[in-house]
Scaffold this motif. Structure first.
Motif, PDB file in Angstrom:
ATOM      1  N   ALA A  24       1.025   4.124  -2.943  1.00  0.00           N
ATOM      2  CA  ALA A  24       0.803   5.533  -2.632  1.00  0.00           C
ATOM      3  C   ALA A  24       1.992   6.363  -3.099  1.00  0.00           C
TER       4      ALA A  24
ATOM      5  N   GLU B 138       0.830  -1.204   0.000  1.00  0.00           N
ATOM      6  CA  GLU B 138       0.000   0.000   0.000  1.00  0.00           C
ATOM      7  C   GLU B 138       0.864   1.252   0.000  1.00  0.00           C
ATOM      8  N   GLN B 139       1.952   1.233   0.759  1.00  0.00           N
ATOM      9  CA  GLN B 139       2.843   2.389   0.799  1.00  0.00           C
ATOM     10  C   GLN B 139       3.525   2.596  -0.546  1.00  0.00           C
TER      11      GLN B 139
ATOM     12  N   SER C  78       1.865   6.778  -6.930  1.00  0.00           N
ATOM     13  CA  SER C  78       0.894   7.752  -7.407  1.00  0.00           C
ATOM     14  C   SER C  78       1.376   9.172  -7.126  1.00  0.00           C
ATOM     15  N   LYS C  79       2.105   9.382  -6.032  1.00  0.00           N
ATOM     16  CA  LYS C  79       2.643  10.704  -5.739  1.00  0.00           C
ATOM     17  C   LYS C  79       3.715  11.080  -6.758  1.00  0.00           C
TER      18      LYS C  79
END
Length: 77
Positions: free
Chosen positions: A49, A45-46, A52-53
């Motif tokens: 994320a 999940e990290q 996407s950043k």
């Protein structure tokens, strides 16, 4: 004697509120317990994320370059 229209009497009146309460109790009781995420799931999940950043920052940089290029073209024209 007051007529109670919310209870199921001998006439077989249907009580929708009672059915809804029974359905909610059934669904809430049958819901499985959520397990805590594993370390691997947290890491994935990290990473998603962070990916996407990176895409957002890359998109902003490209947009800035395009705007600067258009501005320079208009000025030098």
């Amino acid at each position: 004697m007051a007529a109670n229209h919310n209870s199921q009497g001998p006439e077989g009146n249907y009580d929708p509120a009672g059915s809804t309460q029974m359905f909610r109790a059934f669904v809430e009781e049958a819901a499985p317990a959520r397990q805590a995420p594993t370390r691997r799931q947290l890491r994935e999940e990290q990473q998603q994320a962070a990916g996407s950043k990176k895409g957002v920052w890359l998109g902003l940089a490209v947009a800035l370059v395009v705007v600067a290029g258009v501005a320079a073209w208009l000025v030098l024209r």
